[in-house]
Design an enzyme around this catalytic site. Structure first.
Site, PDB file in Angstrom:
ATOM      1  N   GLY A 251       0.787  -1.237   0.000  1.00 12.78           N
ATOM      2  CA  GLY A 251       0.000   0.000   0.000  1.00 12.78           C
ATOM      3  C   GLY A 251       0.811   1.276   0.000  1.00 12.78           C
ATOM      4  O   GLY A 251       0.254   2.360   0.162  1.00 12.78           O
ATOM      5  N   GLU A 293       4.873  -6.175   1.315  1.00 14.79           N
ATOM      6  CA  GLU A 293       4.379  -6.568  -0.007  1.00 14.79           C
ATOM      7  C   GLU A 293       4.117  -5.377  -0.910  1.00 14.79           C
ATOM      8  O   GLU A 293       2.968  -5.099  -1.263  1.00 14.79           O
ATOM      9  CB  GLU A 293       3.052  -7.319   0.142  1.00 14.79           C
ATOM     10  CG  GLU A 293       3.125  -8.570   0.956  1.00 14.79           C
ATOM     11  CD  GLU A 293       1.750  -9.059   1.390  1.00 14.79           C
ATOM     12  OE1 GLU A 293       1.674 -10.211   1.817  1.00 14.79           O
ATOM     13  OE2 GLU A 293       0.767  -8.292   1.303  1.00 14.79           O
ATOM     14  N   PRO A 294       5.148  -4.647  -1.305  1.00 13.96           N
ATOM     15  CA  PRO A 294       4.905  -3.512  -2.200  1.00 13.96           C
ATOM     16  C   PRO A 294       4.601  -3.972  -3.627  1.00 13.96           C
ATOM     17  O   PRO A 294       5.204  -4.921  -4.119  1.00 13.96           O
ATOM     18  CB  PRO A 294       6.238  -2.761  -2.165  1.00 13.96           C
ATOM     19  CG  PRO A 294       7.256  -3.815  -1.866  1.00 13.96           C
ATOM     20  CD  PRO A 294       6.569  -4.818  -0.979  1.00 13.96           C
ATOM     21  N   ARG A 333      -7.825   3.380 -14.409  1.00 19.05           N
ATOM     22  CA  ARG A 333      -7.753   4.055 -13.103  1.00 19.05           C
ATOM     23  C   ARG A 333      -8.434   5.434 -13.060  1.00 19.05           C
ATOM     24  O   ARG A 333      -9.130   5.728 -12.089  1.00 19.05           O
ATOM     25  CB  ARG A 333      -6.309   4.131 -12.617  1.00 19.05           C
ATOM     26  CG  ARG A 333      -5.666   2.726 -12.444  1.00 19.05           C
ATOM     27  CD  ARG A 333      -4.339   2.765 -11.702  1.00 19.05           C
ATOM     28  NE  ARG A 333      -4.513   3.089 -10.304  1.00 19.05           N
ATOM     29  CZ  ARG A 333      -4.306   4.252  -9.770  1.00 19.05           C
ATOM     30  NH1 ARG A 333      -3.844   5.239 -10.510  1.00 19.05           N
ATOM     31  NH2 ARG A 333      -4.532   4.465  -8.489  1.00 19.05           N
ATOM     32  N   CYS A 364     -15.646   3.929 -26.570  1.00 25.28           N
ATOM     33  CA  CYS A 364     -16.988   4.480 -26.746  1.00 25.28           C
ATOM     34  C   CYS A 364     -17.680   4.646 -25.417  1.00 25.28           C
ATOM     35  O   CYS A 364     -18.589   3.885 -25.072  1.00 25.28           O
ATOM     36  CB  CYS A 364     -17.792   3.580 -27.665  1.00 25.28           C
ATOM     37  SG  CYS A 364     -17.083   3.602 -29.299  1.00 25.28           S
ATOM     38  N   TYR A 393      -1.063  -1.267 -11.993  1.00 26.01           N
ATOM     39  CA  TYR A 393      -2.519  -1.352 -12.122  1.00 26.01           C
ATOM     40  C   TYR A 393      -3.050  -0.694 -13.390  1.00 26.01           C
ATOM     41  O   TYR A 393      -4.214  -0.320 -13.437  1.00 26.01           O
ATOM     42  CB  TYR A 393      -3.206  -0.759 -10.876  1.00 26.01           C
ATOM     43  CG  TYR A 393      -2.779  -1.429  -9.594  1.00 26.01           C
ATOM     44  CD1 TYR A 393      -3.160  -2.748  -9.326  1.00 26.01           C
ATOM     45  CD2 TYR A 393      -1.967  -0.787  -8.663  1.00 26.01           C
ATOM     46  CE1 TYR A 393      -2.755  -3.379  -8.158  1.00 26.01           C
ATOM     47  CE2 TYR A 393      -1.561  -1.410  -7.495  1.00 26.01           C
ATOM     48  CZ  TYR A 393      -1.955  -2.707  -7.246  1.00 26.01           C
ATOM     49  OH  TYR A 393      -1.553  -3.330  -6.091  1.00 26.01           O
TER      50      TYR A 393
END
Ligand code: LLP
Length: 446
Positions: A251, A293-294, A333, A364, A393
């Site tokens: 995170g 856990e990056p 995103r 579209c 992401y």
């Protein structure tokens, strides 16, 4: 001014005002591979891996860094992470298959997820994955049974939910009471899960895990959660819980815009290790192995998306739309989280801005806007626009919506580029489709 803080470490503007990454100009890369294109800078990737290891290991020798594959993984990247001495966090059989394909040491793989399938859990046990991070009572029973049937003992962590709000987007907040992830400490479910795991014959409980959300720009939530979860764990010492391992998840934030200043990797490490050491000392607990856990913070800053400008539409008194050849299919995103990105005109990177435009994608859907109201030097059709901090992401959440093929990815460094994922073809898009030849009766005949 060029926003160096959001671009990969090797990014420069050359004497002709062109953006270069890893010694390659954006123009040359676009010419060779086409657009849209994702460029990953190998030096930045490796620098981020090394910083994580150094900053945590320097403060607590018994630390491990796992790369969170969901941010983006493929076999080429998995090899780099392996070389850098990282482990992997996977959340599906698919991510696990990539780890296998890359020859990643499976004892360094941790399996996460709130609803792993029986097939995925069987695979984890058969392959001998390092840890399964158990997330529900259903999984606790299922995994114990699968391990028993396989005649094995599976090492696990229990994922707890500490009830701490990290103040990020609601879609990416996980460690609060109302969450589908983990066992809540507040409700007593976490305590029950620990007792059940200790009693399970074919599971070995190695420790606890939590993950608050992503991206977290504040340090206090980590500090508070580390303290709270360690105190909670200490309450089970007499029942046989040896906290050999402890994970505060990932995170860690990155800068998406020139104004953002997230904490450094060193500050995150200082906060987490500091909190762990002081709470353990106070409680007389041995220091556990620390596992972080990056995902985003390793791959995000290394990636730049490159688009070619096509149609430009000015709605007088309203706004100017500059459309590019990618959009929500390769980066969901902005549409999903209202994420904000910088945009740089890679063809005129040294020019001062003289207009404000909105960068739209080619999908579209009206929500397909990559960046709203960005100041750029006059944009013309054919210009190349670079969107930095796009490594995490974006490719991993890409879709083939509108049946636009997903973009290729190149790794750059030392003036060379190397294709690590080719552009999808129209054939690829139809690869899973099975022909159907209707029988006469199905055509509506009698
Ligand atoms: N560990 C666990 C258990 C996680 O759930 C996650 C992310 C991570 C580690 C890695 O977090 P990171 O270091 O990458 O922030 N799609 C969203 C982010 C979803 C994150 C999901 N879990 C986005 O684009 O912002």
């Amino acid at each position: 001014m060029f926003p160096q803080n959001v671009f990969p470490d090797t990014s420069r503007i050359n004497s002709r005002g062109q953006l270069t990454i890893g010694g390659c100009t954006a123009q040359a890369l676009a010419q060779e591979y086409g657009t849209p294109l994702y460029i990953f800078d190998e030096a930045t990737l490796r620098n981020r891996c090394r910083s994580f290891r150094q900053e945590f290991e320097r403060r607590h020798r018994n630390s491990s860094v796992l790369y969170a594959s969901k941010a983006y993984i493929n076999p080429a990247l998995a090899r780099i992470f392996q070389e850098e001495g990282l482990g992997l966090d996977v959340v599906s059989g698919g991510e696990l298959a990539v780890a296998q394909r890359a020859g990643f040491p499976l004892e360094r793989v941790y399996f996460h997820g709130n609803n792993k399938t029986p097939e995925e859990l069987s695979l984890a046990v058969t392959l001998g994955l390092g840890r399964v991070v158990v997330d529900s009572f259903h999984e606790l029973e299922l995994l114990d049974r699968i391990a028993r049937e396989a005649g094995k003992t599976q090492n696990i962590l229990i994922r707890v939910s500490p009830g701490i709000d990290p103040h990020t987007h609601s879609h990416t907040t996980t460690g609060i009471l109302d969450s589908k992830f983990g066992f809540s400490i507040q409700t007593g479910h976490a305590a029950q899960a620990i007792r059940q795991a200790l009693a399970a014959r074919n599971l070995k409980l190695r420790g606890l895990h939590f993950h608050l959300g992503s991206p977290i720009f504040e340090l206090e939530p980590y500090q508070a959660a580390v303290d709270l979860v360690l105190r909670f764990a200490a309450g089970f010492r007499e029942e046989g819980l040896e906290l050999a391992e402890f994970s505060p998840g990932g995170g860690f934030a990155i800068a998406y815009t020139r104004m953002q200043q997230p904490p450094s990797i060193g500050q995150y490490a200082e906060t987490i290790v500091g909190a762990m050491k002081s709470t353990c000392q106070e409680l007389g607990m041995e220091l556990p192995q620390l596992v972080v856990e990056p995902g985003r913070s390793i791959v995000g800053p290394a990636g730049v998306a490159l688009y070619r400008v096509g149609a430009i539409k000015e709605i007088p008194g309203v706004r100017k739309y500059v459309s590019v050849d990618g959009g929500m299919g390769d980066n969901i995103r902005p549409a999903l989280y209202q994420a904000v990105y910088e945009v740089v005109n890679a063809s005129k990177a040294d020019h001062d801005p003289d207009e404000t435009v909105t960068i739209a994608g080619k999908y579209c859907e009206s929500g397909d806007v990559l960046a709203r109201d960005v100041a750029l030097p006059r944009v013309e059709s054919g210009d190349l626009l670079a969107l930095p901090a796009a490594g995490a992401y974006a490719p991993s959440m890409a879709s083939t919506y509108n049946l636009n093929p997903r973009p290729p990815i190149v790794l750059v460094g030392g003036g060379r580029s190397h294709l690590i994922r080719r552009r999808e073809s129209y054939q690829d898009l139809m690869r899973g489709d099975v022909p159907y030849v209707p029988q006469p009766a199905a055509r509506g005949g009698h």
